[in-house]
Design a protein around this motif. Sequence first.
Motif, PDB file in Angstrom:
ATOM      1  N   ASP A   1       3.899  -6.780  12.314  1.00 25.78           N
ATOM      2  CA  ASP A   1       4.368  -5.442  11.969  1.00 25.78           C
ATOM      3  C   ASP A   1       5.270  -5.601  10.739  1.00 25.78           C
ATOM      4  OD1 ASP A   1       4.917  -2.804  11.984  1.00 25.78           O
ATOM      5  OD2 ASP A   1       6.074  -2.787  13.859  1.00 25.78           O
ATOM      6  N   TRP A   2       4.607  -5.771   9.589  1.00 27.25           N
ATOM      7  CA  TRP A   2       5.278  -6.305   8.400  1.00 27.25           C
ATOM      8  C   TRP A   2       6.479  -5.482   7.943  1.00 27.25           C
ATOM      9  CZ3 TRP A   2       3.384 -10.822   8.609  1.00 27.25           C
ATOM     10  CH2 TRP A   2       2.037 -11.036   8.882  1.00 27.25           C
ATOM     11  N   GLY A   3       6.337  -4.204   7.831  1.00 26.26           N
ATOM     12  CA  GLY A   3       7.432  -3.385   7.306  1.00 26.26           C
ATOM     13  C   GLY A   3       8.668  -3.392   8.176  1.00 26.26           C
ATOM     14  N   PRO A   4       8.588  -2.929   9.429  1.00 28.98           N
ATOM     15  CA  PRO A   4       9.765  -2.923  10.293  1.00 28.98           C
ATOM     16  C   PRO A   4      10.368  -4.308  10.511  1.00 28.98           C
ATOM     17  CG  PRO A   4       8.045  -1.519  11.200  1.00 28.98           C
ATOM     18  CD  PRO A   4       7.423  -2.269  10.069  1.00 28.98           C
ATOM     19  N   THR A   5       9.491  -5.316  10.642  1.00 28.86           N
ATOM     20  CA  THR A   5      10.009  -6.670  10.891  1.00 28.86           C
ATOM     21  C   THR A   5      10.747  -7.200   9.662  1.00 28.86           C
ATOM     22  OG1 THR A   5       8.162  -7.068  12.403  1.00 28.86           O
ATOM     23  CG2 THR A   5       9.416  -8.988  11.656  1.00 28.86           C
ATOM     24  N   SER A   6      10.237  -6.897   8.461  1.00 30.70           N
ATOM     25  CA  SER A   6      10.946  -7.313   7.240  1.00 30.70           C
ATOM     26  C   SER A   6      12.335  -6.701   7.205  1.00 30.70           C
ATOM     27  CB  SER A   6      10.155  -6.892   6.002  1.00 30.70           C
ATOM     28  OG  SER A   6       8.908  -7.544   5.954  1.00 30.70           O
ATOM     29  N   GLY A   7      12.424  -5.408   7.566  1.00 32.49           N
ATOM     30  CA  GLY A   7      13.724  -4.751   7.599  1.00 32.49           C
ATOM     31  C   GLY A   7      14.660  -5.377   8.618  1.00 32.49           C
ATOM     32  N   ARG A   8      14.096  -5.758   9.781  1.00 29.94           N
ATOM     33  CA  ARG A   8      14.937  -6.367  10.813  1.00 29.94           C
ATOM     34  C   ARG A   8      15.440  -7.730  10.380  1.00 29.94           C
ATOM     35  NH1 ARG A   8      18.996  -5.817  13.636  1.00 29.94           N
ATOM     36  NH2 ARG A   8      19.160  -7.185  15.461  1.00 29.94           N
ATOM     37  N   PHE A   9      14.610  -8.495   9.683  1.00 25.78           N
ATOM     38  CA  PHE A   9      15.073  -9.797   9.188  1.00 25.78           C
ATOM     39  C   PHE A   9      16.206  -9.619   8.175  1.00 25.78           C
ATOM     40  CE2 PHE A   9      11.450 -12.262  10.916  1.00 25.78           C
ATOM     41  CZ  PHE A   9      12.138 -13.401  11.302  1.00 25.78           C
ATOM     42  N   ARG A  10      16.147  -8.555   7.364  1.00 23.26           N
ATOM     43  CA  ARG A  10      17.248  -8.286   6.447  1.00 23.26           C
ATOM     44  C   ARG A  10      18.531  -7.975   7.220  1.00 23.26           C
ATOM     45  NH1 ARG A  10      13.043  -5.799   3.417  1.00 23.26           N
ATOM     46  NH2 ARG A  10      13.454  -3.767   4.401  1.00 23.26           N
ATOM     47  N   ASP A  11      18.402  -7.232   8.328  1.00 18.44           N
ATOM     48  CA  ASP A  11      19.565  -6.941   9.158  1.00 18.44           C
ATOM     49  C   ASP A  11      20.130  -8.214   9.792  1.00 18.44           C
ATOM     50  OD1 ASP A  11      19.191  -4.288   8.542  1.00 18.44           O
ATOM     51  OD2 ASP A  11      18.126  -3.819  10.408  1.00 18.44           O
ATOM     52  N   LEU A  12      19.212  -9.076  10.253  1.00 13.13           N
ATOM     53  CA  LEU A  12      19.667 -10.335  10.855  1.00 13.13           C
ATOM     54  C   LEU A  12      20.435 -11.188   9.848  1.00 13.13           C
ATOM     55  CD1 LEU A  12      16.552 -11.381  12.986  1.00 13.13           C
ATOM     56  CD2 LEU A  12      18.696 -10.371  13.796  1.00 13.13           C
TER      57      LEU A  12
END
Length: 485
Positions: A294-305
Motif C-alpha cells: 500500500d505504497w502511498g499510505p505506507t510511505s507516509g507512515r514511514f515518514r511519521d516513524l
Amino acid sequence: MSTDIPQEQPDAPADETAETAEQAPTPPPAAPRPRPTPTPGPGAVARAVRAPSAPPRPAPPSAAPEGTTAEDVAAGRSEAATFGRVTEDGTVFVRDGDGEREVGQYAADSPDAALAFYVRRFEALEGQVELLEQRLRTGAVKPDEASKTAARLREDVDGAAAVGDLDGLLTRIAAMDELVAAAREERRAEREKARAVALKNKEKIVAAAEKVAEGSDWRNGMNRLRDLLAQWKAEARLDKPTDDALWQRFSGARSAFGKKRKAHYAEMDAKRGEAAVVKKRLLAEAEKLKDSTDWGPTSGRFRDLMRDWKAAGPAPRDVEDTLWNDFRVAQDHFFAARDAMNAELDKEFAGNAEVKEQLLVEAEALLPVKDLAAAKASLRDIGERWDAAGKVPRARIKELEGRMSAVEKAVRDADDARWKRTNPEAAARAQATVTQLESLIADLESKKAKADAAGNAKAAAEAAEAIQARQLWLAEAQKALNDYS
C-alpha cells in the motif's frame, strides 16, 4: 691558663728516624727552663673559666709538618711578628686581648717553621669565615643555617690553637649577625611578596572555579577544574586561615559542579533508557510495514516513524547503533520495493508522456490569446484528452504539468481582462470619476478668471496649479473609461 695541644703530628719515616737516632748522640738532660707567664686578657680569663682543666700535653713533633714550604715559613714569620711568638723550647704563644696565651709546643728546625704550622691553622679558620661571608652575600645559604655555622665557627675560633688575628676573626663572625638579620629580613620580604602573589592567584583560581560551577559545559568544565587544581597545587601556601577559606570555596565549587554533572548524566541515562523503549516500538512497527504494497499510505507512515525516531532522542550507545541499523534495514526494504514498482510503472507510462507532449504543442499554440472564446473551447477539449492520456513517469510529472499550467493561466488572465473591460459597474464608476473631475476643473477655471479680474495674482496662481493637477487626474480617468468602450 688553658693550653691547646696540636692534634696533628706528622710521622717521620721509620728508617730516617732510626738513622738520626744512630748518628746523633744522646744529649744530657737539660735543666728545666722557667717559662714566661703572659698576662691573660679578658677572653683568656673567660676561656679559662669555661675550660674545666687542661688535658695532658703530648710529646711535641720533632720536625716541621710535611708540606711546609719556605713561603709557609715566611708567612709564619710575618704573622708571628704581629700576633704570635715562639720560645727557644718550641712553645708557641698567640696574642689574646691585651696579653697572650700558649697555643702549643712544636719541636721544629726553626722558630719560623713552628709558627708557620699554627698560622696555617689560622688560615684554615679564616677560609671558613670567608666562605660563610661569601655565601651570605650571594644568598647561597639560608639564614638559620648561616647562624648555626657562625656559632660553630665562633666556638672554633674562640681559644683556637692557631696564630693570627683571632680577635679580628671573632669580630668578623660577630658582624655576620647583621648579615644574617638582613638575609632574614630579605627572605621575609620575599615571602610576603610571594604570599601576595599567591593570594591574588588563588583568588583568581577560586573565582574561575566558581564560574565553571555556575555553567553546564560538563566535558570542558571538568577539564578546566582539573587544570585549576594543578594551578592551585603549584602556588605557595598562605597562612592557614586564609588558605583554608579559599580552599573551602574552591573545593565547594568543584563539589557543586561534580554533583550537577552527575545529576545531568543520570538524567541523560534515564532519557536514553526511555528513548530505547520508544525506538524499539518504532522498530517493531517498521518491520511490520516493510512488506506492505500500500505504497502511498505506507510511505507516509514511514515518514511519521522517522520523525518520531528523531524526536525520541539518543538511546544508550550500546543499543543505539543496533536499533538504527535494524530500522534502516526495514525502511530501505520497503522503499526499494516501491521504487522497483515505480520503475515498472514508468516504463508503462512512457507512452502517456509522449501523448501529453503532443497535447502541449496544441495548447501552447493558443498563445497569445487572440480569440478568447475559441481559445477557451480548444483548451477544454485538450484538457479532456490530457486526463484521458493517463499517468506519466514520475520524473516527467513536474515538467509536463508545469507547461500545461502556464497555458491555463494565460487563458484565465485573458478572460479576466475581458471581464474588466465589459463590467457595467466598473464602467459606470469610471464615467462618474471623469464627470466629477470635469466639473471640478470648470469650477477652478471660474475662480481663476475672477481672481485675474480682481488682480489677485496669488489666488489666480493657486487656482491655476489646482487646475493643472486635476487635468492630470482627468487624463488617467479618461484612459480607464476608454478601456470599457
